[in-house]
Enzyme design. Structure first.
Site, PDB file in Angstrom:
ATOM      1  N   CYS A 173      36.890  47.216  27.966  1.00 56.44           N
ATOM      2  CA  CYS A 173      35.940  48.321  27.831  1.00 56.44           C
ATOM      3  C   CYS A 173      35.832  48.777  26.385  1.00 56.44           C
ATOM      4  CB  CYS A 173      36.389  49.508  28.669  1.00 56.44           C
ATOM      5  SG  CYS A 173      37.047  48.988  30.197  1.00 56.44           S
TER       6      CYS A 173
ATOM      7  N   HIS B 263      39.126  43.142  41.545  1.00 55.66           N
ATOM      8  CA  HIS B 263      39.047  42.019  40.587  1.00 55.66           C
ATOM      9  C   HIS B 263      40.206  41.977  39.599  1.00 55.66           C
ATOM     10  CE1 HIS B 263      37.368  43.938  36.789  1.00 55.66           C
ATOM     11  NE2 HIS B 263      37.104  44.910  37.656  1.00 55.66           N
TER      12      HIS B 263
HETATM   13  N1  PLP Z   1      41.493  51.329  35.703  1.00 55.77           N
HETATM   14  C1  PLP Z   1      42.128  50.440  34.927  1.00 55.77           C
HETATM   15  C2  PLP Z   1      43.535  50.726  34.489  1.00 55.77           C
HETATM   16  C3  PLP Z   1      41.483  49.274  34.514  1.00 55.77           C
HETATM   17  O1  PLP Z   1      42.110  48.408  33.731  1.00 55.77           O
HETATM   18  C4  PLP Z   1      40.152  49.039  34.957  1.00 55.77           C
HETATM   19  C5  PLP Z   1      39.462  47.807  34.533  1.00 55.77           C
HETATM   20  O2  PLP Z   1      38.566  47.759  33.769  1.00 55.77           O
HETATM   21  C6  PLP Z   1      39.518  49.992  35.763  1.00 55.77           C
HETATM   22  C7  PLP Z   1      40.238  51.114  36.127  1.00 55.77           C
HETATM   23  C8  PLP Z   1      38.095  49.853  36.227  1.00 55.77           C
HETATM   24  O3  PLP Z   1      38.002  49.145  37.422  1.00 55.77           O
HETATM   25  P1  PLP Z   1      36.597  48.722  38.047  1.00 55.77           P
HETATM   26  O4  PLP Z   1      36.112  47.565  37.240  1.00 55.77           O
HETATM   27  O5  PLP Z   1      36.903  48.356  39.465  1.00 55.77           O
HETATM   28  O6  PLP Z   1      35.692  49.901  37.982  1.00 55.77           O
END
Ligand code: PLP
Length: 386
Positions: A324, A200
């Protein structure tokens, strides 16, 4: 509404939507079921796997589809916790995303060593080699974790150099490529150790991601519970989601990533113009190589939620940093690692464009920032000539 929060999530790319719908219609069966139609779905699934191996590099068998980067990171740390010696240390980049940082601390706690950064947030590779890879035991680390591109500042890390240093030292390496894939060429990024990514973030659907296993993780098969994905992961594969993720990345690689130079110019013009529209504003990570789409701004005054709300009223969707961190009370660990105080982190706004964002939208955003600055100051807007 101009959407400037692509690092949080991207809209579904039309090619991904098409691939998803086609897969839902034609290949919705469980790829692990024991009949011909299911076997056909499994073949289609493995064809997408091949695309990832071609685009990122390394053996196709090392690609595992997951529910996202968060699950992929958890699999790696769970595996390391199970297989590394009980006193093994791991070296972590302090600006990692919480999906990496949290399992690292959960599984390794006091055995985490933090890597040295330059003022912009780039890992000091020489210090990594000297302090962590080449030192005599017991200081030598068993694994290194450094992302490819930072989600809050867009700062790029020297992942190829780090992967080479780790390979030479015989140390495991995990690279979170979530913000790199689909924005910059993927070629070679799969050639390092473990790599994780998230659909995504590049026009694929939410809830789908990937884990590229490191060469030394052959023994992971059957170790983490579940027989799917060549016994590397449990849970029914979401073939429509995986097909959509593959379509989105193939399109980004074929039609988008080479547009970087023009997009860098638009980003730089935005940074130049906002300095005039909002005197005293600071771009975080300035001087380092950064993603063409990301600008993290330390504003001279006003709580970031006030900026975001007022920009939203003017039709611009921006963020107070990582999605987050938004909504949580504590300051962003990324900005804290870069030395910003809790008060400063409350003045940070992140802007992240997409491939469809136009130069005019960047310029309109400058004007909107100028208007909000005037409103928050209680004066009139600076005149900006983009
Ligand atoms: N790693 C990074 C650098 C991100 O920006 C994000 C996004 O929130 C994630 C990991 C997490 O990805 P996912 O939503 O697929 O768990």
């Amino acid at each position: 509404m101009p959407y400037f929060d692509h690092n949080a999530t991207t809209p579904l790319a039309p090619v991904a939507r098409e691939a998803w719908l086609r897969a839902q219609d034609e290949a919705w069966q469980n790829p692990s079921s024991p009949y011909r139609k299911a076997a056909q779905v499994k073949i289609r699934l493995d064809t997408v796997r091949e695309k990832f191996a071609i685009l990122l590099g390394d053996e196709v068998e090392r690609y595992v589809f997951t529910s996202g980067a968060t699950e992929a990171a958890n699999l790696v740390f769970a595996w390391w916790a199970k297989t590394l010696p009980p006193d093994a240390l791991i070296a972590l980049n302090p600006t990692e995303h919480p999906c990496v940082r949290e399992p690292a601390l959960h599984f390794f706690g006091a055995r985490v060593r933090w890597l040295e950064l330059d003022p912009a947030g780039v890992v000091n590779v020489e210090a990594l080699k000297v302090c962590h890879l080449l030192s005599d035991k017991p200081d030598r680390v068993a694994a290194v974790v450094v992302m490819a591109a930072n989600n809050e500042t867009g700062v790029l890390q020297p992942w190829a150099e780090i992967a080479a240093a780790c390979r030479e030292a015989g140390v495991a390496y995990l690279c979170d490529a979530s913000q790199w894939l689909g924005k910059l060429p993927a070629g070679g990024i799969g050639g390092g150790g473990f790599v994780i990514g998230s659909a995504h973030k590049f026009g694929g659907p939410k809830g789908v991601g990937l884990l590229k296993l490191a060469p030394q993780s052959e023994g992971l098969r059957g170790q983490l519970g579940g027989g799917q994905e060549n016994a590397h992961r449990g849970g029914t594969e979401d073939f429509p989601g995986i097909a959509a993720m593959g379509a989105a990345l193939v399109e980004a690689e074929q039609k988008k990533v080479f547009l970087e130079t023009e997009r860098l110019r638009w980003r730089d013009e935005f940074e130049r113009d906002i300095a005039a529209a909002v005197p005293g504003v600071r771009v975080i990570g300035l001087g380092a190589d950064r993603l063409w789409n990301t600008v993290s701004l330390l504003l001279p005054f006003g709580d970031n939620t006030r900026w975001v709300t007022r920009l939203d009223k003017r039709g611009f969707q921006v963020s107070t940093g990582s999605a987050c961190a938004t909504g949580k009370t504590g300051p962003s660990p990324v900005l804290a690692a870069l030395g910003f105080s809790a008060e400063e982190t409350k003045r940070v706004v992140r802007v992240s464009s997409g491939w469809d964002t136009t130069a005019e939208e960047w310029q309109a955003l400058v004007v909107a920032f100028g208007e909000v600055a005037a409103e928050l100051r209680g004066g009139s807007a600076q005149v900006v000539t983009p």
